[in-house]
Design a protein around this motif. Structure first.
Motif, PDB file in Angstrom:
ATOM      1  N   THR A  24       0.843  -1.196   0.000  1.00  0.00           N
ATOM      2  CA  THR A  24       0.000   0.000   0.000  1.00  0.00           C
ATOM      3  C   THR A  24       0.876   1.243   0.000  1.00  0.00           C
ATOM      4  N   ASP A  25       0.337   2.326  -0.567  1.00  0.00           N
ATOM      5  CA  ASP A  25       1.086   3.582  -0.539  1.00  0.00           C
ATOM      6  C   ASP A  25       0.887   4.267   0.804  1.00  0.00           C
ATOM      7  N   GLU A  26       1.467   5.465   0.961  1.00  0.00           N
ATOM      8  CA  GLU A  26       1.410   6.170   2.245  1.00  0.00           C
ATOM      9  C   GLU A  26      -0.007   6.580   2.641  1.00  0.00           C
ATOM     10  N   LYS A  27      -0.944   6.581   1.689  1.00  0.00           N
ATOM     11  CA  LYS A  27      -2.338   6.934   1.983  1.00  0.00           C
ATOM     12  C   LYS A  27      -3.207   5.707   2.203  1.00  0.00           C
ATOM     13  N   GLY A  28      -2.590   4.528   2.096  1.00  0.00           N
ATOM     14  CA  GLY A  28      -3.323   3.286   2.304  1.00  0.00           C
ATOM     15  C   GLY A  28      -3.913   2.693   1.031  1.00  0.00           C
ATOM     16  N   LYS A  29      -3.627   3.290  -0.136  1.00  0.00           N
ATOM     17  CA  LYS A  29      -4.135   2.772  -1.410  1.00  0.00           C
ATOM     18  C   LYS A  29      -3.382   1.491  -1.773  1.00  0.00           C
ATOM     19  N   HIS A  30      -4.127   0.462  -2.155  1.00  0.00           N
ATOM     20  CA  HIS A  30      -3.540  -0.825  -2.524  1.00  0.00           C
ATOM     21  C   HIS A  30      -2.843  -0.705  -3.882  1.00  0.00           C
ATOM     22  N   LEU A  31      -1.526  -0.958  -3.910  1.00  0.00           N
ATOM     23  CA  LEU A  31      -0.750  -0.897  -5.150  1.00  0.00           C
ATOM     24  C   LEU A  31      -0.571  -2.264  -5.787  1.00  0.00           C
ATOM     25  N   GLY A  32      -0.469  -3.301  -4.958  1.00  0.00           N
ATOM     26  CA  GLY A  32      -0.240  -4.634  -5.488  1.00  0.00           C
ATOM     27  C   GLY A  32       0.206  -5.609  -4.429  1.00  0.00           C
ATOM     28  N   TRP A  33       0.873  -6.668  -4.892  1.00  0.00           N
ATOM     29  CA  TRP A  33       1.293  -7.768  -4.032  1.00  0.00           C
ATOM     30  C   TRP A  33       2.715  -8.194  -4.382  1.00  0.00           C
ATOM     31  N   VAL A  34       3.381  -8.787  -3.412  1.00  0.00           N
ATOM     32  CA  VAL A  34       4.639  -9.483  -3.663  1.00  0.00           C
ATOM     33  C   VAL A  34       4.524 -10.826  -2.946  1.00  0.00           C
ATOM     34  N   THR A  35       4.998 -11.883  -3.610  1.00  0.00           N
ATOM     35  CA  THR A  35       4.944 -13.206  -2.991  1.00  0.00           C
ATOM     36  C   THR A  35       6.302 -13.540  -2.390  1.00  0.00           C
ATOM     37  N   SER A  36       6.330 -14.542  -1.570  1.00  0.00           N
ATOM     38  CA  SER A  36       7.589 -14.961  -0.948  1.00  0.00           C
ATOM     39  C   SER A  36       8.538 -15.569  -1.985  1.00  0.00           C
ATOM     40  N   GLU A  37       8.028 -15.889  -3.192  1.00  0.00           N
ATOM     41  CA  GLU A  37       8.865 -16.406  -4.272  1.00  0.00           C
ATOM     42  C   GLU A  37       9.404 -15.285  -5.156  1.00  0.00           C
ATOM     43  N   GLY A  38       9.006 -14.033  -4.889  1.00  0.00           N
ATOM     44  CA  GLY A  38       9.518 -12.905  -5.657  1.00  0.00           C
ATOM     45  C   GLY A  38       8.683 -12.520  -6.864  1.00  0.00           C
ATOM     46  N   VAL A  39       7.422 -12.949  -6.914  1.00  0.00           N
ATOM     47  CA  VAL A  39       6.527 -12.535  -7.994  1.00  0.00           C
ATOM     48  C   VAL A  39       5.852 -11.229  -7.570  1.00  0.00           C
ATOM     49  N   ILE A  40       5.852 -10.243  -8.471  1.00  0.00           N
ATOM     50  CA  ILE A  40       5.272  -8.933  -8.190  1.00  0.00           C
ATOM     51  C   ILE A  40       4.032  -8.770  -9.044  1.00  0.00           C
ATOM     52  N   LYS A  53      16.250 -16.730 -10.263  1.00  0.00           N
ATOM     53  CA  LYS A  53      17.110 -17.441  -9.308  1.00  0.00           C
ATOM     54  C   LYS A  53      18.437 -16.735  -9.056  1.00  0.00           C
ATOM     55  N   ASN A  54      18.827 -15.802  -9.945  1.00  0.00           N
ATOM     56  CA  ASN A  54      20.074 -15.051  -9.770  1.00  0.00           C
ATOM     57  C   ASN A  54      19.855 -13.700  -9.110  1.00  0.00           C
ATOM     58  N   GLY A  55      18.611 -13.398  -8.727  1.00  0.00           N
ATOM     59  CA  GLY A  55      18.307 -12.134  -8.075  1.00  0.00           C
ATOM     60  C   GLY A  55      17.991 -10.998  -9.024  1.00  0.00           C
ATOM     61  N   GLY A  67      16.604  -4.582 -12.604  1.00  0.00           N
ATOM     62  CA  GLY A  67      17.509  -4.331 -11.496  1.00  0.00           C
ATOM     63  C   GLY A  67      17.955  -5.625 -10.867  1.00  0.00           C
ATOM     64  N   LYS A  68      18.538  -5.501  -9.695  1.00  0.00           N
ATOM     65  CA  LYS A  68      19.078  -6.667  -8.998  1.00  0.00           C
ATOM     66  C   LYS A  68      18.648  -6.622  -7.534  1.00  0.00           C
ATOM     67  N   ALA A  69      18.031  -7.683  -7.067  1.00  0.00           N
ATOM     68  CA  ALA A  69      17.620  -7.808  -5.669  1.00  0.00           C
ATOM     69  C   ALA A  69      18.651  -8.670  -4.951  1.00  0.00           C
ATOM     70  N   ALA A  70      19.400  -8.052  -4.064  1.00  0.00           N
ATOM     71  CA  ALA A  70      20.420  -8.793  -3.313  1.00  0.00           C
ATOM     72  C   ALA A  70      19.763  -9.636  -2.227  1.00  0.00           C
TER      73      ALA A  70
END
Length: 138
Positions: A24-40, A53-55, A67-70
């Motif tokens: 959610t954004d700073e106003k509480g608006k729902h922007l989306g989801w992220v899963t524990s597997e890294g799907v956005i 698998k390489n980040g 980009g790259k997620a460390a």
């Protein structure tokens, strides 16, 4: 009691990712989801990117790197063809991590379960929500 209510107000002024991966954004608006597997996913449930698998954060449409997620949750993203920028993630404190920009300003609060992918998910959804192109690595 006073310090507790202050802490709650502090958290409400930043975008956040909760324990279920809801962004959610700073106003509480729902922007989306992220899963524990890294799907956005955006707020409609459409997959917009994933972390391979390489980040590497990969755009679902083009297949190009965003980009790259460390492993520590830090995110390096491409701001144009020749430069990169980054977001850093703090260690969890009371189950929450702070994501900070290069100047040290807190830009996101993320539940520790999503520490690894939270910064990149927020960046991708913010760019999509503002109708800006997510920058691709050339």
């Amino acid at each position: 009691t006073v310090s507790t209510s202050y802490a709650q107000n502090y958290k409400q002024q930043f975008p956040s990712i909760d324990a279920k991966g809801k962004i959610t954004d700073e106003k509480g608006k729902h922007l989306g989801w992220v899963t524990s597997e890294g799907v956005i996913k955006d707020s409609t449930g459409t997959k917009i990117a994933h972390v391979d698998k390489n980040g590497n954060v990969v755009d679902m449409k083009s297949g190009k790197s965003l980009g790259k997620a460390a492993k520590n949750g830090n995110f390096v993203y491409h701001s144009d063809k020749s430069t990169t920028d980054s977001l850093t993630v703090s260690a969890p404190m009371n189950g929450t991590c702070e994501v900070k920009d290069k100047s040290g300003k807190t830009v996101l609060l993320v539940h520790e379960s999503y520490k690894q992918y939270g910064a990149c998910a927020y960046h991708c959804l913010k760019m999509k929500n503002e109708h800006k192109d997510m920058k691709m690595k050339q």
